[in-house]
Design an enzyme around this catalytic site. Structure first.
Site, PDB file in Angstrom:
ATOM      1  N   GLU A   1       0.812  -1.222   0.000  1.00 18.34           N
ATOM      2  CA  GLU A   1       0.000   0.000   0.000  1.00 18.34           C
ATOM      3  C   GLU A   1       0.842   1.269   0.000  1.00 18.34           C
ATOM      4  OE1 GLU A   1      -3.336  -0.279   2.677  1.00 18.34           O
ATOM      5  OE2 GLU A   1      -3.619  -2.397   2.214  1.00 18.34           O
TER       6      GLU A   1
ATOM      7  N   PRO B   1       3.345   7.175   7.902  1.00 21.10           N
ATOM      8  CA  PRO B   1       2.507   7.329   9.098  1.00 21.10           C
ATOM      9  C   PRO B   1       1.211   6.508   9.060  1.00 21.10           C
ATOM     10  CG  PRO B   1       2.424   9.296   7.711  1.00 21.10           C
ATOM     11  CD  PRO B   1       3.535   8.437   7.192  1.00 21.10           C
ATOM     12  N   ASN B   2       0.733   6.124   7.887  1.00 25.79           N
ATOM     13  CA  ASN B   2      -0.546   5.426   7.819  1.00 25.79           C
ATOM     14  C   ASN B   2      -0.421   3.919   7.619  1.00 25.79           C
ATOM     15  OD1 ASN B   2      -1.206   8.308   6.093  1.00 25.79           O
ATOM     16  ND2 ASN B   2      -2.337   7.837   7.969  1.00 25.79           N
TER      17      ASN B   2
ATOM     18  N   HIS C   1     -17.997 -10.511   5.539  1.00 26.74           N
ATOM     19  CA  HIS C   1     -16.731  -9.835   5.832  1.00 26.74           C
ATOM     20  C   HIS C   1     -16.013 -10.529   6.974  1.00 26.74           C
ATOM     21  CE1 HIS C   1     -14.207  -6.352   7.449  1.00 26.74           C
ATOM     22  NE2 HIS C   1     -13.662  -6.753   6.326  1.00 26.74           N
TER      23      HIS C   1
ATOM     24  N   GLU D   1      -5.204  -6.761   2.106  1.00 29.07           N
ATOM     25  CA  GLU D   1      -3.865  -7.029   2.654  1.00 29.07           C
ATOM     26  C   GLU D   1      -3.456  -8.445   2.236  1.00 29.07           C
ATOM     27  OE1 GLU D   1      -6.042  -4.146   4.054  1.00 29.07           O
ATOM     28  OE2 GLU D   1      -6.458  -5.978   5.135  1.00 29.07           O
TER      29      GLU D   1
ATOM     30  N   GLU E   1      -9.622   3.845   0.080  1.00 26.96           N
ATOM     31  CA  GLU E   1      -9.706   4.172   1.506  1.00 26.96           C
ATOM     32  C   GLU E   1      -8.650   5.203   1.938  1.00 26.96           C
ATOM     33  OE1 GLU E   1      -9.174   0.064   2.734  1.00 26.96           O
ATOM     34  OE2 GLU E   1      -7.136   0.479   3.400  1.00 26.96           O
TER      35      GLU E   1
END
Ligand code: NOJ
Ligand code: CA
Length: 711
Positions: free
Chosen positions: A179, A199-200, A418, A489, A513
């Site tokens: 990502e 940072p994310n 989910h 992921e 997102e």
């Protein structure tokens, strides 16, 4: 023919261009069916195998050495002689159960070179090269041999020796996540380590200056190359270590501190294919079927339990902070939502789910995803011990699972399950059987899985052998229950959807997102024009397009989507997936009590294709694609541009001759701009046929979408 005679003949044929490899002796070679590509294999003075690749007689991958290191044994490197060399040809057509096209042609010439060491107890290794007109794959094969049943591979050193300092679109060789944004630099300026500590990103590990694959390049001669792997099975994912000085990449497998190496394998064994896609136009890379062709045919049989579809979901509202996954109010997920602690606004309620179901039913959307329906979200993240947090069975008390399922059924909407594993695959493996039975009992055929966070146990990484095997076990066990998987992921897409067509889509990129909460400004306008030529070469992407409320200031003033609305529409054509989300909130798809006029494109656009083609494009700049829907004969065209506005000419000769189609064009308004005026769009209708030509203006960060309905 002797090797020397072959070498002489080749020297004559390849002339001066051959001299870059002149100190080597060609032992054997294989050419693609139409002669465009040639792979040559040789042995150095020390008996080490190497290869090089030529495109129309010009070397494009120079002498590249191959070796593997193994624990407690000498390396598979020096002292080899060639004991046999066999060629064969394959030319077959196979059908995709769903995909970018119905029929795929698999046409290659194969060369298998058997190597044996020149020692008292010789080790054996075979090299297999499959050369297509649009690229090649090669793998190592370790046949059964005396005294060896297993081996622990501690390093694979496959070189890719570039011929110049190409322009590269790369992301760091992170062992845990894909990502990152793609960077555009010359090869010698790749600096993956500068991308550490984003940072994310909760799980990220970049041990050295390496890139992840697919990594795509453009040469000074205008040739396009993309390096990746196919059929990643029971092995570690491959990153490519960068040597800026020698312009060389060398495979660096993702490791495991628990295993103390890279991959433990039993003989006989074959590695994944190391692949190079080669195109004269950027779009050739997208049209290539090399990666799926290098995978085994379908082993799970009929997958008609999954039908390609569009879906909406209780999802974006959590990412922008309108609601929360949990209902306890104790979550602390500041990576996602700043300040959500102690302010739970549970999104997955019975009432809210019914609202989404009503919208889906009224607007021709088949699927609904509900995140945050099950207990555990108060402790799923930012905790060291995430084993056993979720059970995938217990709904929150304000979510009446049975009532939602019954309502969805009544309205003809299919609910997508989910399963967020929170990076705890051992817990998930224990629960899968029960969780999948629960899904089937409730008529659910597909599940979105997730692996947020560092993998438990510590020492394993998302892209190591242990997780590669986990992701495959999920596909196998799910297939046995007739369940399709959309993994977030995930492990990278390497074409395994051919073998397991229940692998319908995956994330494995910076998805939509990030625009909701990234603190680095979100995905820039050139993101998707880059993704199309990099990540998308691996396979279907659950990017979740379709944001209409571009600035969402009501929820997060500091974030926004960095494209126009028309660009968002075009993504349904440009970014391939058999599962496409319309990710925005139902109220953002509603104008004056009516469905937003631009939503008609999302309602109409296909998700399963007879054929797909790239009409135009340059990496990171723009891309225009056309796809023909299976069965209906409708066509859809999508174009997106980066931060530059451009005038795109469109030639409709892709349409069948002699037929007139009714087209609807959704494009940027003349004053549209991704930042200043992103929601300004225009809709027009017209008739088109195979002789039509037109030009369309794309705004900065903009695009266009067109539905072309068959008569
Ligand atoms: C990350 C996924 O990419 C995202 O789509 C999902 O909402 C969260 N994890 C929670 O599972
Ligand atoms: Ca994600």
């Amino acid at each position: 023919m002797t090797a020397k005679r072959l070498a002489t003949l080749l020297l004559a044929a390849m002339g001066i261009l051959f001299f870059s490899c002149q100190s080597e002796t060609i032992k054997t070679q294989v050419t693609s069916p139409d002669g465009t590509l040639t792979a040559s294999i040789g042995l150095s003075d020390t008996g080490q195998p190497y290869y090089w690749v030529a495109h129309k007689g010009t070397t494009i991958i120079d002498t590249s050495y191959m070796s593997l290191e193994v624990k407690d044994l000498s390396a598979f490197k020096n002292g080899f002689t060639i004991t046999a060399s066999e060629t064969s040809t394959m030319n077959e057509d196979w059908e995709m159960p769903w995909g970018e096209q119905r029929t795929v042609n698999n046409h290659y010439n194969e060369l298998k070179v058997s190597l044996e060491e020149n020692t008292v107890t010789p080790k054996k290794m075979n090299l297999i090269f499959r050369v297509y007109d649009d690229g090649l794959g090669f793998r190592y094969e370790f046949p059964e041999q005396e005294g060896m049943t297993e081996m622990l591979i501690t390093d694979e050193n496959t070189e890719f020796n570039l011929t110049a300092d190409h322009k590269v679109w790369w992301q760091p060789g992170d062992w845990d996540i894909y990502e990152h944004l793609y960077n555009e630099t010359s090869f010698s300026n790749i600096d993956a380590l500068s991308k550490a500590n984003h940072p994310n990103l909760i799980a990220t590990y970049i041990p050295e200056n390496a890139v992840n694959t697919p990594v795509t390049m453009k040469t000074n001669d205008g040739l396009y190359l993309s390096f990746h792997e196919a059929d990643l099975t029971n092995y570690a994912g491959m990153t490519l270590k960068v040597d800026p000085a020698s312009l060389k990449m060398t495979s660096e497998l993702v490791g495991s501190e628990i295993l103390g190496g890279k991959a433990k394998v039993s003989l006989p064994f074959e590695t994944p294919w190391r692949t190079i896609q080669i195109g004269e136009k950027a779009g050739d890379l997208i049209e290539s079927n090399l990666l799926v062709n290098l995978n085994e045919p379908n082993t799970i049989g009929d997958v008609s339990y999954f039908t390609p579809m569009k879906y909406i979901g209780i999802w974006w509202e959590m990412h922008i902070g309108k609601s929360t996954w949990d209902m306890e109010g104790s979550q602390d997920m500041n990576t996602y939502i700043e300040g959500s602690k102690n302010s739970a606004r549970h999104g997955a309620t019975t009432e809210n789910a019914k609202k989404y179901i009503d919208f889906a039913a009224a607007n021709g959307i088949k699927g609904l995803l509900v995140e945050g329906w099950n207990t555990g979200w108060d402790q799923w993240i930012n905790t060291e011990d995430r084993e056993g947090v979720f059970d995938f069975m217990t709904p929150y008390p304000d979510y009446d699972f049975d009532e939602v399922m019954a309502y969805a059924k009544e309205k003809g909407v299919e609910v997508i399950m989910h399963h967020e594993t929170s990076g705890a695959p051992r817990t998930y493996e224990k629960q899968m059987e029960v969780a999948y039975n629960f899904m089937k009992e409730n008529g659910m055929n597909s599940v979105k899985t997730g692996y947020v966070g560092k993998i438990i146990p510590k020492g394993e990484y998302h892209h190591g052998q242990w997780m590669v095997n986990h992701y495959e076990k999920v596909l196998k066990d799910a297939a046995a229950k007739k369940i399709a998987i959309n993994a977030h992921e995930p492990i990278k897409a390497t074409g395994k959807r051919r073998t397991y067509p229940n692998a319908i889509a995956r994330e494995g990129l910076r998805g939509q997102e990030f625009n909701a909460w990234a603190t680095d400004g979100g995905n820039p306008p050139n993101h998707l024009p880059t993704i199309a030529f990099t990540r998308m070469l691996g396979g279907p992407i659950d990017f979740t397009p379709g944001v209409f409320n571009i600035k969402f200031n009501e929820y997060k003033e500091e974030n926004q989507i960095n494209t126009t609305l028309a660009h968002q529409l075009a993504l349904y054509v440009v970014i391939y997936s058999p599962l496409q989300m319309a990710c925005d909130l139902p109220e953002h798809y509603t104008l004056d009590g009516q469905t937003h006029p631009a939503f008609q494109f999302i309602a109409d656009v296909g998700v399963d294709w007879e054929q797909s083609m790239v009409l135009d494009g340059e990496i990171g700049d723009f891309v225009v694609m056309a796809r023909e829907e299976k069965a209906s004969g409708n066509w859809f065209v999508g174009g997106i541009t980066n931060e530059e506005a451009r005038t795109q000419s469109l030639d409709f000769s892709f349409l069948p001759q002699g037929k007139t189609f009714k087209a609807t064009l959704y494009k940027d308004a003349p004053d549209a701009h991704w930042d200043n005026n992103p929601e300004a769009y225009e809709i027009s209708t017209m008739e088109v046929d195979s002789t039509t030509n037109m030009t369309i203006e794309m705004a900065a960060g903009g695009g266009f979408a067109m539905s072309i309905m068959a008569p």
